[in-house]
Scaffold this motif. Structure first.
Motif, short mmCIF file in Angstrom:
data_model
loop_
_atom_site.label_atom_id
_atom_site.label_comp_id
_atom_site.label_asym_id
_atom_site.label_seq_id
_atom_site.Cartn_x
_atom_site.Cartn_y
_atom_site.Cartn_z
N GLY A 23 0.79 -1.22 0.00
CA GLY A 23 0.00 0.00 0.00
C GLY A 23 0.82 1.27 0.00
N ILE A 24 1.98 1.25 -0.63
CA ILE A 24 2.88 2.41 -0.60
C ILE A 24 3.14 2.99 -1.99
N LEU A 25 3.27 2.15 -3.00
CA LEU A 25 3.83 2.57 -4.28
C LEU A 25 3.06 3.71 -4.93
N TYR A 26 1.73 3.69 -4.84
CA TYR A 26 0.94 4.73 -5.51
C TYR A 26 1.02 6.07 -4.79
N HIS A 27 1.66 6.10 -3.61
CA HIS A 27 1.90 7.36 -2.91
C HIS A 27 3.25 7.97 -3.29
N ARG A 28 3.99 7.33 -4.17
CA ARG A 28 5.31 7.82 -4.55
C ARG A 28 5.24 8.57 -5.89
N PRO A 29 5.82 9.78 -5.96
CA PRO A 29 5.78 10.52 -7.22
C PRO A 29 6.59 9.86 -8.32
N SER A 30 7.56 9.00 -7.95
CA SER A 30 8.31 8.26 -8.95
C SER A 30 8.31 6.78 -8.58
N PRO A 31 7.34 6.00 -9.08
CA PRO A 31 7.28 4.58 -8.73
C PRO A 31 8.50 3.81 -9.23
N ILE A 32 9.09 4.22 -10.34
CA ILE A 32 10.27 3.53 -10.86
C ILE A 32 11.44 3.71 -9.91
N GLY A 48 16.85 -12.30 -2.91
CA GLY A 48 15.84 -11.88 -1.94
C GLY A 48 14.47 -11.74 -2.59
N THR A 49 13.43 -11.73 -1.75
CA THR A 49 12.05 -11.73 -2.23
C THR A 49 11.36 -10.41 -1.89
N LEU A 50 10.64 -9.87 -2.85
CA LEU A 50 9.82 -8.68 -2.66
C LEU A 50 8.35 -9.05 -2.74
N PHE A 51 7.57 -8.58 -1.75
CA PHE A 51 6.12 -8.61 -1.84
C PHE A 51 5.65 -7.18 -1.99
N ILE A 52 4.93 -6.92 -3.07
CA ILE A 52 4.41 -5.57 -3.29
C ILE A 52 2.92 -5.64 -3.54
N GLU A 53 2.18 -4.82 -2.81
CA GLU A 53 0.72 -4.75 -2.96
C GLU A 53 0.38 -3.30 -3.24
N SER A 54 -0.51 -3.09 -4.20
CA SER A 54 -0.78 -1.73 -4.63
C SER A 54 -2.24 -1.55 -5.02
N GLN A 55 -2.69 -0.33 -4.86
CA GLN A 55 -3.94 0.07 -5.48
C GLN A 55 -3.75 0.00 -6.99
N ALA A 56 -4.82 -0.35 -7.70
CA ALA A 56 -4.71 -0.49 -9.16
C ALA A 56 -6.04 -0.15 -9.80
N ILE A 57 -5.98 0.16 -11.09
CA ILE A 57 -7.20 0.36 -11.87
C ILE A 57 -7.41 -0.88 -12.74
N PRO A 58 -8.66 -1.17 -13.11
CA PRO A 58 -8.90 -2.33 -13.98
C PRO A 58 -8.40 -2.08 -15.38
N PRO A 112 -10.96 1.56 -7.21
CA PRO A 112 -9.69 0.84 -7.05
C PRO A 112 -9.84 -0.66 -6.87
N ARG A 113 -8.86 -1.35 -7.41
CA ARG A 113 -8.62 -2.76 -7.13
C ARG A 113 -7.35 -2.83 -6.28
N ARG A 114 -7.04 -4.00 -5.74
CA ARG A 114 -5.76 -4.22 -5.06
C ARG A 114 -5.08 -5.40 -5.74
N VAL A 115 -3.81 -5.21 -6.09
CA VAL A 115 -3.05 -6.26 -6.76
C VAL A 115 -1.83 -6.63 -5.93
N PHE A 116 -1.49 -7.91 -5.91
CA PHE A 116 -0.40 -8.46 -5.10
C PHE A 116 0.61 -9.13 -6.02
N PHE A 117 1.87 -8.71 -5.91
CA PHE A 117 2.94 -9.30 -6.71
C PHE A 117 4.03 -9.87 -5.80
#
Length: 317
Positions: A192-201, A215-225, A308-313
């Motif tokens: 729930g952090i990435l969409y609050h960043r002005p530069s996601p990259i 190492g392993t990254l879990f990222i969950e974000s708000q998303a549009i369909p 919003p949707r929520r997506v998990f990677f």
């Protein structure tokens, strides 16, 4: 535990300077520092007789651990730490019904977890530490929470004063401080952090730098369909939140992850948001999800954007 003992690769001088600057806020009473510190000091002598982090509700102590006066003081302190965004918690028998039913998110992640035993973990934007306490049941070596907001920082430290988990720590740091920890973490959670960043990259590159090889990254974000690899960039707000920058589709976020160097990138969950998971409660009395959505068309936000949707990677360095 001292951070410099746990993270030998840390850029020590820079980190110490940043943390010293943050704690200079105490003398200036910035960000409510003195108010929240005073709340912690009222209950800093209390300890839970037992903790249970294995179930949906994080349980710290029981009602019988405290006298009636102590119970009343703890209740008053917890109420003064409102709003509670993540939960649920039971603290000395006091149940905190937070805005987010965070156990739902964690239960989606559990089947994908690697072995966390003896691992060094980061939780980015950890808030009050709900997910850190849930991770603690997996016996990690250490979990460092990055939380730049003084309110949430003290909410965690109040809870952990009671729970006394020495392998959990939170510092007043944000995702932008991850480059100070090169190749330091076995697992990073960024929920729930990435969409609050002005530069996601840039944020994803910082996450990549801080992970150990493999190492392993879990990222969950708000998303549009949608299937196209695009992102929404609202003019002012998205679902009433002015701090929202880019809201990607799942395929867009997949591309961001692969192009910033992650491997084995996999979407493992995708669901629509609802007021069953994020809602107003007696512990969070402000606007919540139902106020952010068009009351005539729940497929749209109040601004007319797709809801919003929520997506998990899950991805690997």
């Amino acid at each position: 535990m001292k951070l410099l003992d746990i993270f030998p690769n840390t850029r020590t001088d820079q980190l110490q300077r940043i943390l010293s600057d943050k704690f200079a806020w105490i003398n200036q009473d910035k960000k409510g520092f003195l108010r929240y510190r005073a709340l912690l000091q009222q209950v800093a002598h209390l300890r839970a007789s037992s903790c249970d982090f294995s179930a949906d509700m994080v349980c710290i102590g029981t009602a019988t651990d405290l006298s009636l006066d102590e119970q009343q003081t703890v209740h008053q302190v917890l109420r003064s730490l409102m709003p509670w965004r993540k939960g649920p918690f039971s603290v000395f028998g006091i149940e905190i019904d937070a805005e987010w039913r965070s156990e739902r998110k964690w239960n989606r992640i559990i089947p994908e977890l690697p072995d966390l035993t003896d691992k060094v973990i980061a939780d980015i934007g950890c808030n009050n530490g709900y997910y850190m306490f849930r991770m603690a049941s997996h016996r990690p070596a250490y979990i460092l929470g990055f939380e730049p907001y003084v309110h949430h920082y003290y909410a965690f430290h109040t809870l952990n004063t009671f729970a006394h988990q020495e392998n959990l720590g939170v510092e007043l740091l944000g995702i932008d401080h991850l480059p100070l920890f090169p190749e330091s973490f076995d697992v990073i959670f960024c929920l729930g952090i990435l969409y609050h960043r002005p530069s996601p990259i840039e944020a994803l590159r910082d996450l990549h730098v801080a992970l150990k090889p493999n190492g392993t990254l879990f990222i969950e974000s708000q998303a549009i369909p949608g299937r196209e690899p695009v992102a929404l960039f609202p003019e002012t707000t998205y679902a009433k939140v002015p701090g929202t920058w880019f809201v990607p589709t799942a395929s867009c976020l997949h591309n961001w992850l692969t192009r910033t160097g992650f491997n084995k990138v996999r979407l493992f969950h995708d669901h629509a948001m609802s007021s069953a998971e994020q809602r107003r409660t007696s512990w969070m009395t402000f606007e919540s999800y139902e106020d952010f959505i068009d009351n005539k068309n729940p497929a749209l936000t109040v601004e007319g954007f797709p809801a919003p949707r929520r997506v998990f990677f899950k991805a690997v360095k």
